[in-house]
Each structure stands twice: as structure tokens, then as C-alpha cells.
Design a protein around this motif. Sequence first.
Motif, PDB file in Angstrom:
ATOM      1  N   PRO A 265      11.696  22.590  22.141  1.00  0.00           N
ATOM      2  CA  PRO A 265      13.063  22.683  21.614  1.00  0.00           C
ATOM      3  C   PRO A 265      13.315  23.899  20.724  1.00  0.00           C
ATOM      4  O   PRO A 265      14.464  24.281  20.521  1.00  0.00           O
ATOM      5  CB  PRO A 265      13.238  21.384  20.813  1.00  0.00           C
ATOM      6  CG  PRO A 265      11.864  20.881  20.560  1.00  0.00           C
ATOM      7  CD  PRO A 265      10.996  21.392  21.668  1.00  0.00           C
ATOM      8  N   ALA A 294      22.033  19.899   7.615  1.00  0.00           N
ATOM      9  CA  ALA A 294      21.328  21.109   8.079  1.00  0.00           C
ATOM     10  C   ALA A 294      20.906  21.986   6.898  1.00  0.00           C
ATOM     11  O   ALA A 294      19.900  22.699   6.972  1.00  0.00           O
ATOM     12  CB  ALA A 294      22.217  21.901   9.030  1.00  0.00           C
ATOM     13  N   GLY A 307      20.733  30.320  14.731  1.00  0.00           N
ATOM     14  CA  GLY A 307      19.550  31.001  14.218  1.00  0.00           C
ATOM     15  C   GLY A 307      18.709  31.550  15.347  1.00  0.00           C
ATOM     16  O   GLY A 307      18.760  31.059  16.490  1.00  0.00           O
ATOM     17  N   HIS A 308      17.992  32.585  15.047  1.00  0.00           N
ATOM     18  CA  HIS A 308      17.132  33.204  16.047  1.00  0.00           C
ATOM     19  C   HIS A 308      16.082  34.017  15.325  1.00  0.00           C
ATOM     20  O   HIS A 308      16.368  34.626  14.296  1.00  0.00           O
ATOM     21  CB  HIS A 308      17.949  34.117  16.974  1.00  0.00           C
ATOM     22  CG  HIS A 308      17.233  34.472  18.225  1.00  0.00           C
ATOM     23  ND1 HIS A 308      16.333  35.503  18.291  1.00  0.00           N
ATOM     24  CD2 HIS A 308      17.254  33.904  19.458  1.00  0.00           C
ATOM     25  CE1 HIS A 308      15.846  35.569  19.510  1.00  0.00           C
ATOM     26  NE2 HIS A 308      16.378  34.611  20.236  1.00  0.00           N
ATOM     27  N   ARG A 309      14.869  34.009  15.849  1.00  0.00           N
ATOM     28  CA  ARG A 309      13.807  34.779  15.227  1.00  0.00           C
ATOM     29  C   ARG A 309      14.153  36.266  15.157  1.00  0.00           C
ATOM     30  O   ARG A 309      13.846  36.943  14.186  1.00  0.00           O
ATOM     31  CB  ARG A 309      12.497  34.552  15.999  1.00  0.00           C
ATOM     32  CG  ARG A 309      11.340  35.446  15.614  1.00  0.00           C
ATOM     33  CD  ARG A 309      10.950  35.348  14.157  1.00  0.00           C
ATOM     34  NE  ARG A 309      10.501  34.044  13.777  1.00  0.00           N
ATOM     35  CZ  ARG A 309       9.271  33.581  13.942  1.00  0.00           C
ATOM     36  NH1 ARG A 309       8.363  34.328  14.503  1.00  0.00           N
ATOM     37  NH2 ARG A 309       8.962  32.373  13.533  1.00  0.00           N
ATOM     38  N   ARG A 317      24.406  37.610  23.842  1.00  0.00           N
ATOM     39  CA  ARG A 317      24.488  36.711  25.001  1.00  0.00           C
ATOM     40  C   ARG A 317      25.461  35.569  24.709  1.00  0.00           C
ATOM     41  O   ARG A 317      26.153  35.079  25.597  1.00  0.00           O
ATOM     42  CB  ARG A 317      23.101  36.161  25.323  1.00  0.00           C
ATOM     43  CG  ARG A 317      22.079  37.246  25.622  1.00  0.00           C
ATOM     44  CD  ARG A 317      20.665  36.725  25.651  1.00  0.00           C
ATOM     45  NE  ARG A 317      20.278  36.121  24.390  1.00  0.00           N
ATOM     46  CZ  ARG A 317      19.156  35.447  24.178  1.00  0.00           C
ATOM     47  NH1 ARG A 317      18.307  35.287  25.169  1.00  0.00           N
ATOM     48  NH2 ARG A 317      18.883  34.933  23.006  1.00  0.00           N
ATOM     49  N   ASN A 364      23.365  31.106  18.845  1.00  0.00           N
ATOM     50  CA  ASN A 364      22.540  31.833  19.817  1.00  0.00           C
ATOM     51  C   ASN A 364      22.955  31.456  21.240  1.00  0.00           C
ATOM     52  O   ASN A 364      23.872  30.667  21.435  1.00  0.00           O
ATOM     53  CB  ASN A 364      21.043  31.595  19.548  1.00  0.00           C
ATOM     54  CG  ASN A 364      20.660  30.121  19.622  1.00  0.00           C
ATOM     55  OD1 ASN A 364      21.069  29.426  20.552  1.00  0.00           O
ATOM     56  ND2 ASN A 364      19.889  29.659  18.659  1.00  0.00           N
ATOM     57  N   ASP A 366      21.917  29.560  23.418  1.00  0.00           N
ATOM     58  CA  ASP A 366      21.849  28.156  23.826  1.00  0.00           C
ATOM     59  C   ASP A 366      23.069  27.358  23.403  1.00  0.00           C
ATOM     60  O   ASP A 366      23.323  26.288  23.934  1.00  0.00           O
ATOM     61  CB  ASP A 366      20.611  27.500  23.210  1.00  0.00           C
ATOM     62  CG  ASP A 366      19.361  28.128  23.749  1.00  0.00           C
ATOM     63  OD1 ASP A 366      19.202  28.118  24.966  1.00  0.00           O
ATOM     64  OD2 ASP A 366      18.569  28.637  22.948  1.00  0.00           O
TER      65      ASP A 366
HETATM   66  N1  ACO Z   1      19.828  25.131  10.944  1.00  0.00           N
HETATM   67  C1  ACO Z   1      19.622  25.091   9.612  1.00  0.00           C
HETATM   68  N2  ACO Z   1      18.820  25.936   8.927  1.00  0.00           N
HETATM   69  C2  ACO Z   1      18.162  26.859   9.663  1.00  0.00           C
HETATM   70  C3  ACO Z   1      18.308  26.953  11.047  1.00  0.00           C
HETATM   71  C4  ACO Z   1      19.175  26.052  11.692  1.00  0.00           C
HETATM   72  N3  ACO Z   1      19.351  26.105  13.016  1.00  0.00           N
HETATM   73  N4  ACO Z   1      17.527  27.967  11.513  1.00  0.00           N
HETATM   74  C5  ACO Z   1      16.905  28.482  10.447  1.00  0.00           C
HETATM   75  N5  ACO Z   1      17.288  27.810   9.320  1.00  0.00           N
HETATM   76  C6  ACO Z   1      16.858  28.110   7.953  1.00  0.00           C
HETATM   77  C7  ACO Z   1      15.414  27.720   7.728  1.00  0.00           C
HETATM   78  O1  ACO Z   1      15.308  26.391   7.259  1.00  0.00           O
HETATM   79  C8  ACO Z   1      14.965  28.739   6.729  1.00  0.00           C
HETATM   80  O2  ACO Z   1      15.413  28.330   5.449  1.00  0.00           O
HETATM   81  P1  ACO Z   1      14.577  28.744   4.115  1.00  0.00           P
HETATM   82  O3  ACO Z   1      14.696  30.228   4.029  1.00  0.00           O
HETATM   83  O4  ACO Z   1      15.282  28.021   3.038  1.00  0.00           O
HETATM   84  O5  ACO Z   1      13.169  28.277   4.359  1.00  0.00           O
HETATM   85  C9  ACO Z   1      15.754  30.000   7.109  1.00  0.00           C
HETATM   86  O6  ACO Z   1      16.927  29.532   7.795  1.00  0.00           O
HETATM   87  C10 ACO Z   1      14.980  30.964   7.996  1.00  0.00           C
HETATM   88  O7  ACO Z   1      14.516  30.196   9.092  1.00  0.00           O
HETATM   89  P2  ACO Z   1      13.163  30.435   9.860  1.00  0.00           P
HETATM   90  O8  ACO Z   1      12.634  29.138  10.338  1.00  0.00           O
HETATM   91  O9  ACO Z   1      12.274  31.310   9.043  1.00  0.00           O
HETATM   92  O10 ACO Z   1      13.677  31.271  11.069  1.00  0.00           O
HETATM   93  P3  ACO Z   1      12.816  31.565  12.295  1.00  0.00           P
HETATM   94  O11 ACO Z   1      13.160  32.955  12.660  1.00  0.00           O
HETATM   95  O12 ACO Z   1      11.404  31.256  12.111  1.00  0.00           O
HETATM   96  O13 ACO Z   1      13.338  30.486  13.339  1.00  0.00           O
HETATM   97  C11 ACO Z   1      14.491  29.437  15.071  1.00  0.00           C
HETATM   98  C12 ACO Z   1      14.162  30.761  14.383  1.00  0.00           C
HETATM   99  C13 ACO Z   1      13.210  28.673  15.432  1.00  0.00           C
HETATM  100  C14 ACO Z   1      15.227  29.759  16.363  1.00  0.00           C
HETATM  101  C15 ACO Z   1      15.355  28.580  14.129  1.00  0.00           C
HETATM  102  O14 ACO Z   1      16.494  29.297  13.731  1.00  0.00           O
HETATM  103  C16 ACO Z   1      15.749  27.242  14.737  1.00  0.00           C
HETATM  104  O15 ACO Z   1      14.959  26.293  14.709  1.00  0.00           O
HETATM  105  N6  ACO Z   1      16.992  27.151  15.338  1.00  0.00           N
HETATM  106  C17 ACO Z   1      17.417  25.962  16.012  1.00  0.00           C
HETATM  107  C18 ACO Z   1      16.758  25.867  17.371  1.00  0.00           C
HETATM  108  C19 ACO Z   1      17.355  26.859  18.357  1.00  0.00           C
HETATM  109  O16 ACO Z   1      18.557  27.007  18.493  1.00  0.00           O
HETATM  110  N7  ACO Z   1      16.453  27.540  19.099  1.00  0.00           N
HETATM  111  C20 ACO Z   1      16.863  28.485  20.141  1.00  0.00           C
HETATM  112  C21 ACO Z   1      16.310  29.826  19.894  1.00  0.00           C
HETATM  113  S1  ACO Z   1      16.965  30.934  21.091  1.00  0.00           S
HETATM  114  C22 ACO Z   1      15.967  30.815  22.437  1.00  0.00           C
HETATM  115  O17 ACO Z   1      14.876  30.346  22.410  1.00  0.00           O
HETATM  116  C23 ACO Z   1      16.532  31.297  23.691  1.00  0.00           C
END
Ligand code: ACO
Length: 431
Positions: A265, A294, A307-309, A317, A364, A366
Motif C-alpha cells: 500500500p 491524518a 505525499g510522495h517520497r 501525473r 499523487n 494514485d
Molecule cells: N498523510 C498524513 N501525513 C503524511 C502523509 C500522509 N499521506 N505522508 C507523509 N506524511 C507525514 C509523515 O507522517 C511525516 O510526518 P513527520 O515529519 O511529522 O514525521 C512527514 O509527512 C514526512 O513523511 P515521510 O513518511 O517521511 O515521507 P516519505 O517520503 O517517507 O513517504 C509516502 C512517502 C510513503 C508515499 C507517504 O507520503 C505515504 O505513506 N503516503 C500515503 C500512501 C500513498 O499515497 N502512497 C503512494 C505513493 S505514489 C506511488 O507509489 C505511485
Amino acid sequence: MAGDSLLVKDSRTGKEITLPIIQGTDGPPVVDIAQISKQLGLFTIDPGFRSTASCQSKITFIDGDKGVLLYRGYPIDQLAEKSNFLEVCYLLARGELPNREQFLEYERIVTDHTMVHEQLLNSFKGYRRDAHPMAIMVGVVGALSAFYHDSLDIHNPRHREISEFRLIAKIPTIAAASYKYSIGQPFIYPKNELSYTENFLRMLFKVPTEKFEMSPVLIKAMDQIFILHADHEQNASTSTVRLAGSSQANPFAAISAGIGALWGPAHGGANEAVLKMLNEIGDVSHVPEYIKRAKDPNDPFRLMGFGHRVYKNYDPRATVLKQACHDVLNELGQQNSPLFKLALELERIATEDEYFVEKKLYPNVDFYSGIIQSAIGIPENMFTVIFSVARTVGWITQWSEMISGGEAIGRPRQLYTGAPRRDYVSIENRS
Ligand code: ACO
């Protein structure tokens, strides 16, 4: 003339070394750290590869801060608007856009290989009826290596090309069969007079008793979904394919590993998770409550599709798919769909909320792709399968680039934090 470099000093010994800084065509320069272990006896650590480039590549470029995505230099929005998925496959795999003759030849070869071995279809029967289609994909794509072992010499460029054609041509057939099997309907064989994407949708939705018809607007939206998901440089599944392939495993095995990585996921499974989340939120009036959850660091809930890495700006996109989403819902007369209204409200609040703005959490790809696919009639458990159909060209292209570049086996090191050496104690002497 010496290029740019980084001076590194080991404070324990005072020893200094100079590391070369390499500049690519675009993007931040990278420091070549290969000499660190040889000269200083140190490894580097970067869990999750947050600042480490794992390879050099000529295929795809992302500028996450500006929200830019280029395939072989071409902006993704131009390709999504003007090209088609098979042309994008050619571009990714060959490096240049084809002329008309080259495209027709490429299309002919892919189209000629859309059927799979009948025994491969028989193998579906070994799966439980209620198997997730991704579980079937992981197994069946890996099983291709048992059927096409006439061309598994990975060091032979012609064999690599044959595997590329086979994978791109057969993956829609396998994906559609994984769905048909899971719902107990007969497999639909490919129809080669149709375009790549229409053929896939037909294999997914046709039943022998009914005629298959689908609006060109929906076919175009699915083709755009394919284009937008075709490659995304060194993401988790592509890095998995490269790592598995670096051991010289065959491409079908390496791509099966990539499908496994895509399933999660936090990666390809996110659009399925978006739909689940929207259904759970249920009504626009509940959005503030979920936004609050959230943002709560003690609540594991995350806003799926945000969010996105790499992108710390609007995912380019998502911009294309937001428009495609409008087009599809208008075409189907579902512009007032509660799900879409809920998604728009979620996007509005999240893009204005200080927490999301500060952390640069934008919608993002998705976020909209799940709504589009759901409107087309595709069930949630097929979303990641469709992602894997699109990403196959990216995987095979990245794999081929790695193999032809002669890259060594991928073998990361670690920082060991476990028990120090100790002697074995027989069981009767243990407390
Ligand atoms: N909702 C709420 N808070 C979020 C979210 C979110 N979707 N995404 C990141 N954050 C927060 C984190 O809790 C973190 O907070 P902190 O600084 O207080 O610790 C901060 O934002 C930075 O987040 P990271 O986890 O460091 O970001 P990372 O780059 O590692 O993660 C990820 C990216 C995994 C995509 C994340 O944003 C997430 O889980 N999103 C939801 C799942 C999703 O949509 N994935 C699809 C990715 S696109 C693809 O694969 C095609």
C-alpha cells in the motif's frame, strides 16, 4: 583539469580523501563514494536510499521539487496528451520516438505475441478462486520463465529484446485472465485488430454472450493511466527488479519480484487504499475528522494518495489524471458522483491545510487513478494489477539498461547492531 570534488576527512585518523562529484544531464550532482571503503575502511549508511543514487540511468528524469517527470527527455503531460501507450513503450525501450514505419513494425510484433501458452492458462486453476489477482500475477509472471526458456540468455541482446516483446505483449492477457479467474468467468482471448489498451479492456470486460463496446473516452483515460505509470526511475519495485536481475536471474523472475514490491500500500497498492479510504470516510461532512486523524502523530491513519517520497510539489501525473477523471465522469454522467465530490473536497482541504502545505504533501498519481478505474467498472483489487501492466515496460527497460551496462551484483552492506561474538551454550546450561 580536475572536476568538482568533495573532501572527506576521517576525524579518527586525520586521513583525507577527495571524492569526485558527478553531474548528470539534470538534477542534483552526486558524490561518487566508491573509494570510501577502500581508502578509509568505512561504509556509508542511508536507510531507504533517501540520498543515495543506486545507478546511472538514461531513461526517466524526475525533479520532485518542480513537479517534473520526463521519459527520455519528453514531458509526461505532452506524452499523455499526444502519444499512446505503445509509442511510449517504444520510446522508453528504444530511447527515441519511432517514425511511422518503426511504430507500425513495433505494434505488429507486440500484437503478434499477445497470446500466452495454453498450459500457462491451465496453471491459473491451481490458485484458489478467491486469490487476490496480484497473488496470481506474482506467480504467473514468474512462471513465464518455464515457458519461454528458448530466449533466457540475458547476455544476448536479441534474447533480451524477445523477452521485452513477450512481456509487453502478454502482460495484459495475463492480467485480464487473473481477473476473469477470480470472478469465475471464462478467459477472453486477445483480439489483435484492437489497440493495445482496448484489447486489454475487452479481455477484462467481455463475456462470450455479449458484445463488447466501450467509449473512446474511457479507452483514452486507461491509455493515459498506462502512459503515466510506465516508468518512474528508481522506485521500490524498479529497484527490486534491478537488484533481483543483478544476480543474473532471468527477466521474468526479476519482474515477478518487482510485482511483489509493487503490491504494497505504500507503493502500487495506494490507489486501492485511496478508494477504501474514500468509502470509509463516506461523506463530505466527515472529511475534517479524517484530516484531523491524518495529522495526529499518535494515529497511524495517513491520507492515502497524498505525499510522495520524491515529489514535494504537485505530482504532474495527478494533474493529467484530474482532467481525465472529469472527462470519464462526464462521459458516464457521473459528474456528481459522491466519491468524486468527496475526493475534491479532501484535496481542497488538504492543499489548504497548514500541516499538508508545510510538509509538502500534495495529491499523487494514485489519488485520481482509483476513481477513474472505479468509474470504468474496474474492481479495487485490479488497480495494482493495472499498475503492473503499465510498469512492465519500465521494469524491462531498466533491467535491460542494467544488464547491457554490465553492472555488478547488488550487494548492500549494513551497520551491525546485534550481539557481539559469543560462544554457543548447550541447552541444558541455559537459564
Ligand atoms: N498523510 C498524513 N501525513 C503524511 C502523509 C500522509 N499521506 N505522508 C507523509 N506524511 C507525514 C509523515 O507522517 C511525516 O510526518 P513527520 O515529519 O511529522 O514525521 C512527514 O509527512 C514526512 O513523511 P515521510 O513518511 O517521511 O515521507 P516519505 O517520503 O517517507 O513517504 C509516502 C512517502 C510513503 C508515499 C507517504 O507520503 C505515504 O505513506 N503516503 C500515503 C500512501 C500513498 O499515497 N502512497 C503512494 C505513493 S505514489 C506511488 O507509489 C505511485
